[in-house]
Design a protein around this motif. Sequence first.
Motif, PDB file in Angstrom:
ATOM      1  N   PRO A 173     -33.303  20.591 -11.992  1.00  0.00           N
ATOM      2  CA  PRO A 173     -33.861  21.309 -13.146  1.00  0.00           C
ATOM      3  C   PRO A 173     -33.067  22.585 -13.445  1.00  0.00           C
ATOM      4  N   GLY A 174     -32.781  22.817 -14.703  1.00  0.00           N
ATOM      5  CA  GLY A 174     -32.081  24.038 -15.110  1.00  0.00           C
ATOM      6  C   GLY A 174     -30.590  23.832 -15.317  1.00  0.00           C
ATOM      7  N   LEU A 175     -30.032  22.784 -14.708  1.00  0.00           N
ATOM      8  CA  LEU A 175     -28.594  22.543 -14.903  1.00  0.00           C
ATOM      9  C   LEU A 175     -28.385  21.847 -16.242  1.00  0.00           C
ATOM     10  N   ARG A 176     -27.638  22.491 -17.112  1.00  0.00           N
ATOM     11  CA  ARG A 176     -27.361  21.852 -18.404  1.00  0.00           C
ATOM     12  C   ARG A 176     -26.038  21.136 -18.391  1.00  0.00           C
ATOM     13  N   THR A 177     -25.101  21.691 -17.629  1.00  0.00           N
ATOM     14  CA  THR A 177     -23.754  21.126 -17.625  1.00  0.00           C
ATOM     15  C   THR A 177     -23.339  20.833 -16.195  1.00  0.00           C
ATOM     16  N   LEU A 178     -23.012  19.578 -15.964  1.00  0.00           N
ATOM     17  CA  LEU A 178     -22.466  19.178 -14.665  1.00  0.00           C
ATOM     18  C   LEU A 178     -21.112  18.559 -14.963  1.00  0.00           C
ATOM     19  N   THR A 179     -20.082  19.227 -14.512  1.00  0.00           N
ATOM     20  CA  THR A 179     -18.755  18.806 -14.913  1.00  0.00           C
ATOM     21  C   THR A 179     -17.850  18.722 -13.697  1.00  0.00           C
ATOM     22  N   MET A 180     -16.629  18.280 -13.905  1.00  0.00           N
ATOM     23  CA  MET A 180     -15.705  18.200 -12.773  1.00  0.00           C
ATOM     24  C   MET A 180     -14.286  18.342 -13.283  1.00  0.00           C
ATOM     25  N   THR A 181     -13.413  18.777 -12.383  1.00  0.00           N
ATOM     26  CA  THR A 181     -11.980  18.762 -12.675  1.00  0.00           C
ATOM     27  C   THR A 181     -11.358  17.721 -11.762  1.00  0.00           C
ATOM     28  N   THR A 182     -10.574  16.822 -12.351  1.00  0.00           N
ATOM     29  CA  THR A 182      -9.990  15.730 -11.582  1.00  0.00           C
ATOM     30  C   THR A 182      -8.516  15.580 -11.912  1.00  0.00           C
ATOM     31  N   ASN A 183      -7.767  15.065 -10.945  1.00  0.00           N
ATOM     32  CA  ASN A 183      -6.358  14.756 -11.241  1.00  0.00           C
ATOM     33  C   ASN A 183      -6.214  13.407 -11.930  1.00  0.00           C
ATOM     34  N   GLY A 184      -7.329  12.690 -12.098  1.00  0.00           N
ATOM     35  CA  GLY A 184      -7.330  11.496 -12.935  1.00  0.00           C
ATOM     36  C   GLY A 184      -6.795  10.227 -12.303  1.00  0.00           C
ATOM     37  N   TRP A 185      -6.489  10.268 -11.003  1.00  0.00           N
ATOM     38  CA  TRP A 185      -5.812   9.108 -10.389  1.00  0.00           C
ATOM     39  C   TRP A 185      -6.638   7.832 -10.496  1.00  0.00           C
ATOM     40  N   ASN A 186      -7.995   7.947 -10.442  1.00  0.00           N
ATOM     41  CA  ASN A 186      -8.838   6.741 -10.501  1.00  0.00           C
ATOM     42  C   ASN A 186      -9.836   6.807 -11.653  1.00  0.00           C
ATOM     43  N   LEU A 187      -9.500   7.618 -12.641  1.00  0.00           N
ATOM     44  CA  LEU A 187     -10.452   7.852 -13.734  1.00  0.00           C
ATOM     45  C   LEU A 187     -10.773   6.572 -14.509  1.00  0.00           C
ATOM     46  N   ALA A 188      -9.775   5.702 -14.663  1.00  0.00           N
ATOM     47  CA  ALA A 188     -10.012   4.467 -15.425  1.00  0.00           C
ATOM     48  C   ALA A 188     -11.143   3.662 -14.781  1.00  0.00           C
ATOM     49  N   GLU A 189     -11.249   3.711 -13.459  1.00  0.00           N
ATOM     50  CA  GLU A 189     -12.296   2.930 -12.771  1.00  0.00           C
ATOM     51  C   GLU A 189     -13.609   3.700 -12.673  1.00  0.00           C
ATOM     52  N   ILE A 190     -13.503   5.020 -12.533  1.00  0.00           N
ATOM     53  CA  ILE A 190     -14.692   5.782 -12.144  1.00  0.00           C
ATOM     54  C   ILE A 190     -15.409   6.438 -13.338  1.00  0.00           C
ATOM     55  N   ALA A 191     -14.765   6.435 -14.503  1.00  0.00           N
ATOM     56  CA  ALA A 191     -15.331   7.184 -15.641  1.00  0.00           C
ATOM     57  C   ALA A 191     -16.731   6.675 -16.010  1.00  0.00           C
ATOM     58  N   ARG A 192     -16.897   5.347 -16.112  1.00  0.00           N
ATOM     59  CA  ARG A 192     -18.214   4.836 -16.525  1.00  0.00           C
ATOM     60  C   ARG A 192     -19.282   5.153 -15.482  1.00  0.00           C
ATOM     61  N   PRO A 193     -19.019   4.842 -14.187  1.00  0.00           N
ATOM     62  CA  PRO A 193     -20.030   5.219 -13.187  1.00  0.00           C
ATOM     63  C   PRO A 193     -20.365   6.718 -13.208  1.00  0.00           C
ATOM     64  N   LEU A 194     -19.392   7.551 -13.464  1.00  0.00           N
ATOM     65  CA  LEU A 194     -19.663   8.994 -13.486  1.00  0.00           C
ATOM     66  C   LEU A 194     -20.584   9.358 -14.641  1.00  0.00           C
ATOM     67  N   ARG A 195     -20.288   8.796 -15.801  1.00  0.00           N
ATOM     68  CA  ARG A 195     -21.152   9.138 -16.940  1.00  0.00           C
ATOM     69  C   ARG A 195     -22.563   8.585 -16.712  1.00  0.00           C
ATOM     70  N   ASP A 196     -22.648   7.360 -16.157  1.00  0.00           N
ATOM     71  CA  ASP A 196     -23.965   6.790 -15.872  1.00  0.00           C
ATOM     72  C   ASP A 196     -24.730   7.635 -14.860  1.00  0.00           C
TER      73      ASP A 196
END
Length: 330
Positions: free
Chosen positions: A95-118
């Motif tokens: 409760p209270g967190l409006r933004t949960l974000t991350m900084t990534t080097n993107g090496w596995n972003l193609a695979e992990i992007a959908r699970p992260l958003r979900d």
Amino acid sequence: MVPSPPRGPIVDPFGRRIRYVRVSVTDRCNFRCVYCMPAAGIDVRPRAEMLTYDEIVRLAGVLAEMGVDKIRLTGGEPTVRRDFVKLVERLSPVPGLRTLTMTTNGWNLAEIARPLRDAGMTRLNVSIDSLRPDRFRTLSRVGELGAVLRGIDTLVDMGWTPFKLNVVMVQGVNDDEAGEFVSRFADVDCEVRFIEWIPFGVEGWRLVPWRDVRARIEERHRLEPLDGADGPAARFAVVGRRARVGRIAALSHQFCSACDRVRVTSDGSLKTCLAYEPRMVSLRDVMRATHDDDALEAAIRAGIAHKPLSHACDEEGEGRFEGAMVRIGG
Ligand code: SAM
Ligand code: SF4
């Protein structure tokens, strides 16, 4: 009306209200970026010294009760920690967190992007320092440009925009690419941010002046300043295109007076300024000593009392920052 946080706000000795915390979830990384990681690597912390996921979730809960509404997960490379998506799943309902974000080097972003958003992550920053495979390899020592570009394409395909791209400018390596970067992403809803390198232990490098970066961009595009400050970033519209451009000037002192952020290192120390500070409070030790969240709140306040007015490093890199970025959590 937004309810007020159940605990009092975090305010530092100079009256700055802290609303944004960067939490490093690991000091491990699968890249070896030249400006971040010493060539020989670092002695990674034993796992027992690192905050557990239970401890990170507990800490996030107390911080949110103190009015922190934005948490960025960083590292090292956050996605190399096992079950990282599960951590996101546990943090996003705090409760209270409006933004949960991350900084990534993107090496596995193609695979992990959908699970992260979900899992409830709201936003992403992706680091990408060159659009040329050989230079990308020189800067990251081991990374593969193609994988990062596939990750960014995945964000676009998913419509997970806007996102931010972090480009660290390194003189003599990628400082001629600023215009290319903006052209490549000009029609994407994103912000391309050019970051001044922070001189962590690196000898012989010099800052790339913003006027040079801007001149490269303006060979191809017209920039118009956007109103409103966004932390340490000055932002510009790319006239007639969708993308924005950001300038992250960490070395110039301009933004210290408005600094609203602190960091938690992967072993749970509260780091109130990127520049070296000797008196870090270990929130991990407090959490391991007691289940009392009032004690944790008191430890956070004790740590914030040491937040300096500004860092001591100048634009020539005099007064070097201590340690390595990979350890601190960028
Ligand atoms: N591994 C992730 C990544 O690279 O995006 C997250 C951690 S990294 C330390 C966070 C950000 O800090 C990256 O955008 C990286 O480019 C930036 N960074 C690392 N060392 C830096 C330095 N010496 N000066 C400026 N930025 C730096
Ligand atoms: Fe790893 Fe990120 Fe540091 Fe590069 S900038 S070495 S990817 S932590």
